[in-house]
Design a protein around this motif. Structure first.
Motif, mmCIF file in Angstrom:
data_model
loop_
_atom_site.group_PDB
_atom_site.id
_atom_site.type_symbol
_atom_site.label_atom_id
_atom_site.label_comp_id
_atom_site.label_asym_id
_atom_site.label_seq_id
_atom_site.Cartn_x
_atom_site.Cartn_y
_atom_site.Cartn_z
ATOM 1 N N GLU A 57 29.806 40.238 59.408
ATOM 2 C CA GLU A 57 29.184 40.457 58.106
ATOM 3 C C GLU A 57 30.092 41.339 57.248
ATOM 4 O OE1 GLU A 57 24.651 41.156 57.144
ATOM 5 O OE2 GLU A 57 25.591 43.021 57.767
ATOM 6 N N LYS A 58 30.403 40.865 56.036
ATOM 7 C CA LYS A 58 31.278 41.624 55.135
ATOM 8 C C LYS A 58 30.704 41.609 53.730
ATOM 9 C CE LYS A 58 35.794 41.128 57.245
ATOM 10 N NZ LYS A 58 37.182 40.741 56.987
ATOM 11 N N SER A 59 31.026 42.662 52.972
ATOM 12 C CA SER A 59 30.599 42.713 51.575
ATOM 13 C C SER A 59 31.546 41.881 50.726
ATOM 14 C CB SER A 59 30.595 44.158 51.081
ATOM 15 O OG SER A 59 31.913 44.645 50.962
ATOM 16 N N VAL A 60 31.131 41.588 49.508
ATOM 17 C CA VAL A 60 31.957 40.812 48.595
ATOM 18 C C VAL A 60 33.278 41.551 48.346
ATOM 19 C CG1 VAL A 60 32.124 39.870 46.250
ATOM 20 C CG2 VAL A 60 29.964 39.743 47.491
ATOM 21 N N THR A 61 33.221 42.862 48.220
ATOM 22 C CA THR A 61 34.427 43.656 47.999
ATOM 23 C C THR A 61 35.407 43.495 49.143
ATOM 24 O OG1 THR A 61 33.078 45.272 46.809
ATOM 25 C CG2 THR A 61 35.270 45.975 47.488
ATOM 26 N N CYS A 64 36.932 39.992 49.078
ATOM 27 C CA CYS A 64 37.927 39.870 48.003
ATOM 28 C C CYS A 64 39.228 40.575 48.376
ATOM 29 C CB CYS A 64 37.384 40.453 46.704
ATOM 30 S SG CYS A 64 36.062 39.460 45.990
ATOM 31 N N ASN A 65 39.120 41.749 48.975
ATOM 32 C CA ASN A 65 40.321 42.472 49.398
ATOM 33 C C ASN A 65 41.078 41.695 50.470
ATOM 34 O OD1 ASN A 65 39.836 44.567 47.630
ATOM 35 N ND2 ASN A 65 38.806 45.826 49.148
ATOM 36 N N ASP A 66 40.362 41.088 51.409
ATOM 37 C CA ASP A 66 41.002 40.317 52.478
ATOM 38 C C ASP A 66 41.721 39.083 51.938
ATOM 39 O OD1 ASP A 66 40.010 42.156 54.259
ATOM 40 O OD2 ASP A 66 38.416 40.856 55.038
ATOM 41 N N ASN A 67 41.187 38.492 50.866
ATOM 42 C CA ASN A 67 41.747 37.252 50.319
ATOM 43 C C ASN A 67 42.588 37.465 49.064
ATOM 44 O OD1 ASN A 67 40.556 35.020 52.014
ATOM 45 N ND2 ASN A 67 38.739 36.224 51.525
ATOM 46 N N ASP A 68 42.837 38.716 48.692
ATOM 47 C CA ASP A 68 43.614 39.051 47.492
ATOM 48 C C ASP A 68 43.071 38.366 46.240
ATOM 49 O OD1 ASP A 68 45.397 40.745 48.832
ATOM 50 O OD2 ASP A 68 46.629 39.038 49.459
ATOM 51 N N LYS A 69 41.767 38.453 46.044
ATOM 52 C CA LYS A 69 41.108 37.888 44.866
ATOM 53 C C LYS A 69 40.448 39.014 44.082
ATOM 54 C CE LYS A 69 41.889 33.616 45.938
ATOM 55 N NZ LYS A 69 42.741 32.750 45.180
ATOM 56 N N GLY A 70 40.262 38.798 42.790
ATOM 57 C CA GLY A 70 39.612 39.786 41.942
ATOM 58 C C GLY A 70 38.107 39.819 42.192
ATOM 59 N N TYR A 71 37.561 41.009 42.327
ATOM 60 C CA TYR A 71 36.138 41.181 42.621
ATOM 61 C C TYR A 71 35.269 40.563 41.531
ATOM 62 C CZ TYR A 71 31.596 43.426 43.016
ATOM 63 O OH TYR A 71 30.252 43.662 43.095
ATOM 64 N N TRP A 72 35.565 40.876 40.250
ATOM 65 C CA TRP A 72 34.701 40.420 39.164
ATOM 66 C C TRP A 72 34.756 38.911 38.989
ATOM 67 C CZ3 TRP A 72 30.893 43.278 38.157
ATOM 68 C CH2 TRP A 72 31.007 44.664 38.241
ATOM 69 N N LEU A 73 35.915 38.308 39.235
ATOM 70 C CA LEU A 73 36.029 36.850 39.159
ATOM 71 C C LEU A 73 35.111 36.206 40.195
ATOM 72 C CD1 LEU A 73 37.490 34.263 38.122
ATOM 73 C CD2 LEU A 73 39.113 34.629 39.988
ATOM 74 N N VAL A 74 35.188 36.684 41.438
ATOM 75 C CA VAL A 74 34.368 36.130 42.518
ATOM 76 C C VAL A 74 32.892 36.417 42.258
ATOM 77 C CG1 VAL A 74 33.877 36.258 44.997
ATOM 78 C CG2 VAL A 74 36.247 36.231 44.185
ATOM 79 N N GLN A 75 32.574 37.630 41.830
ATOM 80 C CA GLN A 75 31.181 38.013 41.563
ATOM 81 C C GLN A 75 30.572 37.123 40.478
ATOM 82 O OE1 GLN A 75 29.708 40.300 43.464
ATOM 83 N NE2 GLN A 75 27.767 40.051 42.459
ATOM 84 N N ASP A 86 34.015 28.230 47.531
ATOM 85 C CA ASP A 86 34.484 27.758 46.225
ATOM 86 C C ASP A 86 34.845 28.925 45.303
ATOM 87 O OD1 ASP A 86 34.179 25.144 46.991
ATOM 88 O OD2 ASP A 86 32.218 24.900 46.026
ATOM 89 N N ALA A 87 34.087 30.009 45.375
ATOM 90 C CA ALA A 87 34.365 31.171 44.535
ATOM 91 C C ALA A 87 35.739 31.762 44.846
ATOM 92 C CB ALA A 87 33.287 32.231 44.721
ATOM 93 N N LEU A 88 36.143 31.698 46.104
ATOM 94 C CA LEU A 88 37.443 32.244 46.497
ATOM 95 C C LEU A 88 38.595 31.271 46.260
ATOM 96 C CD1 LEU A 88 36.467 33.945 49.859
ATOM 97 C CD2 LEU A 88 37.179 35.104 47.772
ATOM 98 N N ASN A 89 38.349 29.971 46.445
ATOM 99 C CA ASN A 89 39.441 29.003 46.472
ATOM 100 C C ASN A 89 39.666 28.230 45.181
ATOM 101 O OD1 ASN A 89 40.006 29.684 49.135
ATOM 102 N ND2 ASN A 89 38.462 28.271 49.890
ATOM 103 N N THR A 90 38.743 28.269 44.249
ATOM 104 C CA THR A 90 38.931 27.565 42.983
ATOM 105 C C THR A 90 39.989 28.303 42.171
ATOM 106 O OG1 THR A 90 36.625 26.879 42.999
ATOM 107 C CG2 THR A 90 37.780 26.736 40.899
ATOM 108 N N PRO A 91 41.016 27.591 41.698
ATOM 109 C CA PRO A 91 42.046 28.286 40.921
ATOM 110 C C PRO A 91 41.489 28.825 39.606
ATOM 111 C CG PRO A 91 42.542 25.931 41.118
ATOM 112 C CD PRO A 91 41.280 26.173 41.861
ATOM 113 N N LYS A 92 42.033 29.946 39.199
ATOM 114 C CA LYS A 92 41.599 30.571 37.956
ATOM 115 C C LYS A 92 42.176 29.791 36.782
ATOM 116 C CE LYS A 92 41.592 34.990 35.590
ATOM 117 N NZ LYS A 92 42.041 36.375 35.604
#
Length: 147
Positions: A57-61, A64-75, A86-92
């Motif tokens: 179990e992990k928090s969104v933060t 995001c840190n593990d996957n080098d993604k921005g917190y607010w983008l994923v949130q 999809d939130a992590l892998n969809t290109p910005k």
């Protein structure tokens, strides 16, 4: 009133909070809200959303840190109904502000950038109107500089 936690008995909330490693006020507030003693003593931040993955179990933060993604983008993506994958892998998507324009052989990202470069902000509407009518941008900028 004695409290039972981890097969141990505690005489006060202060002793239980010290044992559980959380703030006494936090523990008291959680119990007042009606949480069970087991849930109230967990060290998780209840303001965060937690997801169960392959590695627990992990928090969104943390995700995001593990996957080098921005917190607010994923949130924001989660808020709009994306699943975590999809939130992590969809290109910005990066949008351009306006179409690129060539003035005197130099490529500018937008007409606004060219206008700023030539310091013609006060004549922006005239420039835009003339280019929209189909005139050559180089010709329009040279004409505006002479005035």
């Amino acid at each position: 009133m004695p409290y039972q936690y981890d097969n141990k008995e505690f005489s006060s909330l202060k002793a239980l909070a010290r044992y559980a490693g959380i703030n006494e006020k936090t523990l008291t507030a959680r119990i007042r809200r009606g949480m069970s003693l087991e849930d109230a003593c967990r060290k998780t931040d209840l303001r965060c959303t937690y997801f169960i993955g392959d590695d627990g179990e992990k928090s969104v933060t943390e995700i995001c840190n593990d996957n080098d993604k921005g917190y607010w983008l994923v949130q924001n993506r989660l808020k709009y109904g994306y699943n975590m994958k999809d939130a992590l892998n969809t290109p910005k998507k990066v949008t351009k502000q306006g179409a690129a324009v060539i003035v005197e052989g130099i490529l500018y990202n937008s007409l606004s950038a060219a206008i700023r470069k030539y310091n013609l902000e006060e004549k922006e509407q005239k420039i835009r109107r003339r280019i929209k009518k189909g005139r050559d941008p180089t010709e329009v900028f040279q004409e505006m500089q002479l005035r």
